[in-house]
Design an enzyme around this catalytic site. Structure first.
Site, PDB file in Angstrom:
ATOM      1  N   GLY A 223       0.728  -1.346  -0.083  1.00  0.00           N
ATOM      2  CA  GLY A 223       0.139   0.136  -0.040  1.00  0.00           C
ATOM      3  C   GLY A 223       0.830   1.277   0.259  1.00  0.00           C
ATOM      4  O   GLY A 223       2.192   1.236   0.184  1.00  0.00           O
ATOM      5  N   HIS A 224       0.292   2.386  -0.102  1.00  0.00           N
ATOM      6  CA  HIS A 224       0.823   3.699  -0.354  1.00  0.00           C
ATOM      7  C   HIS A 224       1.661   4.218   0.820  1.00  0.00           C
ATOM      8  O   HIS A 224       1.188   3.783   1.935  1.00  0.00           O
ATOM      9  CB  HIS A 224      -0.252   4.866  -0.763  1.00  0.00           C
ATOM     10  CG  HIS A 224      -1.114   4.977   0.372  1.00  0.00           C
ATOM     11  ND1 HIS A 224      -1.030   5.750   1.511  1.00  0.00           N
ATOM     12  CD2 HIS A 224      -2.433   4.413   0.663  1.00  0.00           C
ATOM     13  CE1 HIS A 224      -1.815   5.710   2.389  1.00  0.00           C
ATOM     14  NE2 HIS A 224      -3.080   4.889   1.833  1.00  0.00           N
ATOM     15  N   ASP A 225       2.822   4.690   0.715  1.00  0.00           N
ATOM     16  CA  ASP A 225       3.577   5.312   1.720  1.00  0.00           C
ATOM     17  C   ASP A 225       4.176   4.150   2.779  1.00  0.00           C
ATOM     18  O   ASP A 225       4.676   4.735   3.634  1.00  0.00           O
ATOM     19  CB  ASP A 225       2.744   6.442   2.669  1.00  0.00           C
ATOM     20  CG  ASP A 225       2.184   7.471   1.725  1.00  0.00           C
ATOM     21  OD1 ASP A 225       3.052   8.280   1.422  1.00  0.00           O
ATOM     22  OD2 ASP A 225       0.990   7.333   1.356  1.00  0.00           O
ATOM     23  N   PHE A 243       1.073   3.388   4.682  1.00  0.00           N
ATOM     24  CA  PHE A 243       1.997   3.857   6.035  1.00  0.00           C
ATOM     25  C   PHE A 243       2.373   2.695   6.767  1.00  0.00           C
ATOM     26  O   PHE A 243       2.830   2.867   8.008  1.00  0.00           O
ATOM     27  CB  PHE A 243       1.194   4.685   6.757  1.00  0.00           C
ATOM     28  CG  PHE A 243       0.702   6.095   6.106  1.00  0.00           C
ATOM     29  CD1 PHE A 243       2.020   7.116   6.043  1.00  0.00           C
ATOM     30  CD2 PHE A 243      -0.251   6.448   5.448  1.00  0.00           C
ATOM     31  CE1 PHE A 243       1.630   8.251   5.245  1.00  0.00           C
ATOM     32  CE2 PHE A 243      -0.596   7.490   4.816  1.00  0.00           C
ATOM     33  CZ  PHE A 243       0.414   8.486   4.786  1.00  0.00           C
TER      34      PHE A 243
END
Length: 305
Positions: A223-225, A243
């Site tokens: 997932g993102h970040d 995150f």
């Protein structure tokens, strides 16, 4: 990619060139802060000239108000999404200037992409805009790479996607879900392998980072970040939320899932099918079950923070 803050709030005359978040604020970016993160607002002292949407009722010092354009609103996430959408439109207009060029080997490369020496690229691959790939890359059939900075000896197996838009949503004033544009990148180190049908999402407000020697099996989603540290190994079907931080030399078993904003300490093992719902900063732990619990300690203790 520039947007003048004066179009949002009068009395300020500076440009924003991207997005960031309160955990790592960057000058001349737009961000949002809800009341749950109000304790972190002083981190804005490390940046300047930001457009900051905050939730009504939050207290901001006069010093920060002079340093940034701070706008109290009912729904800061949605206002951020609208601003990010304008930045996305500017970025896409810039990207449209660059053609995808069909190469003799049957793959496409954007005019503004850069690929190092000795690359092996099979038919059906697409190397899109804002992409840099180092030396000795191996890109197998159907690989798609965009919005990424990648080191040497990268392997992308069949139909792996690197740099896809993240899954981040806000709610508008009527309660409808709207997408928050992704403005970050994927940053990958050296000797990294992405397995078949992987999906590595670009950062939403920062970057998704994968360090050296990380190995990803087939059907892995990152997932993102997220931040995957050196020598981590993710078995088939692993799902990593936004995150998430995975420590060095962590092993994640088949079909394991890590909830968003969770940390897993270095040297830890997450069992097959485990669902990690709480952070475990301690090193060398073995976690299993749904929800996952620590069942064993395999080495010297300590933590990653």
């Amino acid at each position: 990619m520039r947007l003048n803050v004066n179009s949002f709030i009068r009395g300020y005359d500076f440009e924003i060139t991207g997005v960031s978040y309160i955990g790592d604020p960057v000058s001349n970016t737009v961000m949002y802060i809800g009341k749950k993160l109000s304790a972190m607002i002083d981190m804005l002292e490390t940046a300047e000239n930001c457009l900051v949407f905050i939730e009504d009722g939050m207290i901001v010092s006069d010093y920060l108000k002079k340093r940034h354009a701070v706008i109290p609103v009912d729904n800061p996430q949605y206002e951020f999404a609208k601003c990010a959408k304008k930045l996305e439109q500017i970025q896409r207009k810039e990207d449209s200037r660059y053609r995808l060029i069909l190469k003799e080997g049957g793959y496409y490369v954007s005019e503004n992409a850069r690929i190092g020496e000795h690359a092996y690229i099979e038919p059906g691959c697409i190397i899109g805009t804002r992409t840099i790939i180092g030396n000795d890359a191996v890109l197998l059939a159907g690989s798609i790479i965009k919005n990424s900075i990648i080191g040497d000896h990268f392997v992308s197996k069949e139909y792996a996607v690197t740099g896809s838009d993240s899954y981040t949503m806000a709610k508008d004033q009527d309660g409808n879900r709207v997408r928050i544009p992704s403005m970050g990148k994927v940053v990958i180190g050296n000797h990294v392998e992405a397995g078949s049908f992987n999906n590595i999402a670009r950062g939403s407000v920062g970057n998704t980072v994968i360090e050296d020697y990380v190995k990803l099996d087939s059907f892995v989603h990152i997932g993102h970040d997220a931040h995957i540290k050196r020598n981590a190994e993710l078995a088939a079907g692993t799902v990593i939320g936004g995150f998430v931080e995975i420590g060095e030399s962590v092993f994640l078993g088949i079909n394991s899932s890590i909830r968003n904003r969770i940390c897993v300490g270095s040297g830890s093992i997450v069992g097959m099918g485990a669902a990690v719902m709480k952070s475990s900063l301690a090193r060398n732990m073995v976690l299993a079950g749904n929800p996952a619990k620590v069942i064993k300690v395999t080495g010297e203790q300590g933590n990653d923070k």
